[in-house]
Scaffold this active site. Sequence first.
Site: not given
Ligand code: FMN
Length: 378
Positions: A23, A105, A128, A154, A163, A250, A274
Amino acid sequence: MIQSIDDLRKLAKRRIPRAIFDYADGGSYQERTLRANAADLDALTFRQRVMVDVSSTSLATTVLGTEISMPLAIAPTGLAGLFHADGEILGARAAAAFGIPFCLSTMSICSIEDVRAATNRPFWFQQYLMRDRGFNQALIERAIAAQCSALMLTLDLPLLGERWRDARNGLSIPPRLSLRNAWDVATKPAWAMKVLFGKRRTFGNLVGHIPGAAGLLNLAEWTHSQFDASATWRDVDWVRSRWPGRLILKGVLDAEDARLALAAGADAVVVSNHGGRQLDGAPSTISVLPEVVAAIDGRCEVLFDGGIRSGQDIAKGLALGARAGLIGKSFLFALAAAGEAGVTQALTIMRNELRVTLALTGTPGAAAAGPHMLTDPG
Ligand SMILES: Cc1cc2nc3c(=O)[nH]c(=O)nc-3n(C[C@H](O)[C@H](O)[C@H](O)COP(=O)(O)O)c2cc1C
């Protein structure tokens, strides 16, 4: 011996079930954008400079008017509390002790109130746009009550990116023991004891706050029903008018959107795709960072995320004009590997890598970072 974020990732893989690891580790469709984030950071090379006094390299900077110990923040990640029991609380504590921001989050396991009660430093809160605007309004009020120091909205998820790994693994919220995952879970007894049979296992911000949430066992069911695909910049104005504090937008990956975000009242934008989890085939964040920085032209702060696995990656973002980076996966792997101590270790690793890299590029501190650090800044 843990020397790098990659070492923490390997340890995380051994400690948590496959569905949870994937995930975090995976992206949408063929994961091209996921790979591009890291590959394009890797492709940049540093310009080595010598005989510069770098004896007092300071990593301290400010983000949204607050002093932070290094130009890094923890990105909002849904379900962090499934990577380690009380994951969001531990992450917030590690970040606070380190002097960097933590962003919670909406899709967290620990609620805003849980994290507020367990920490004494203000954190950021991400949301969101939901179809049920009353829920957005309630979340804003809860974030105000918890004294969150910034709201991150976001923008890049009008609907959930597809995914394949999650679909294949049958990830469910809360996680369940099934015939399919029994062996996997049996080989992770520490995780099973603390998370699978632990106290907090589902969306902490939703339970008890939305009618019918108790019946929603499946992540896809919740997300598909609530993300608002009709949202536009007018809805950002709606949030802006209700949130009195700092607003971070974001998911900006385009110069035109950067200008619109600025017009919508952003105090900061995060250049983000993201983590390669939404539009597969979109460019890497580091490749578009310069055009967003140029479009914003100093009128608000520019942060970036996507593929940051080391202090060297942070340095590359700073060189191209970002004020700070955010980490998603690096945080989650560290959390899964060793809880709060793991997150502290990840931050320590990144701090050291950043300090050494700045020094060897002849840059006497984070504030002095710039394109001169790269051989080909573009
Ligand atoms: C498992 C997972 C869950 C995420 N959940 C959210 C979320 O709830 N809200 C959000 O704005 N971004 C979410 N993201 C995106 C992250 O905030 C971020 O943009 C991203 O992980 C950055 O890339 P990196 O994982 O390569 O550091 C999530 C990312 C991952 C890996």
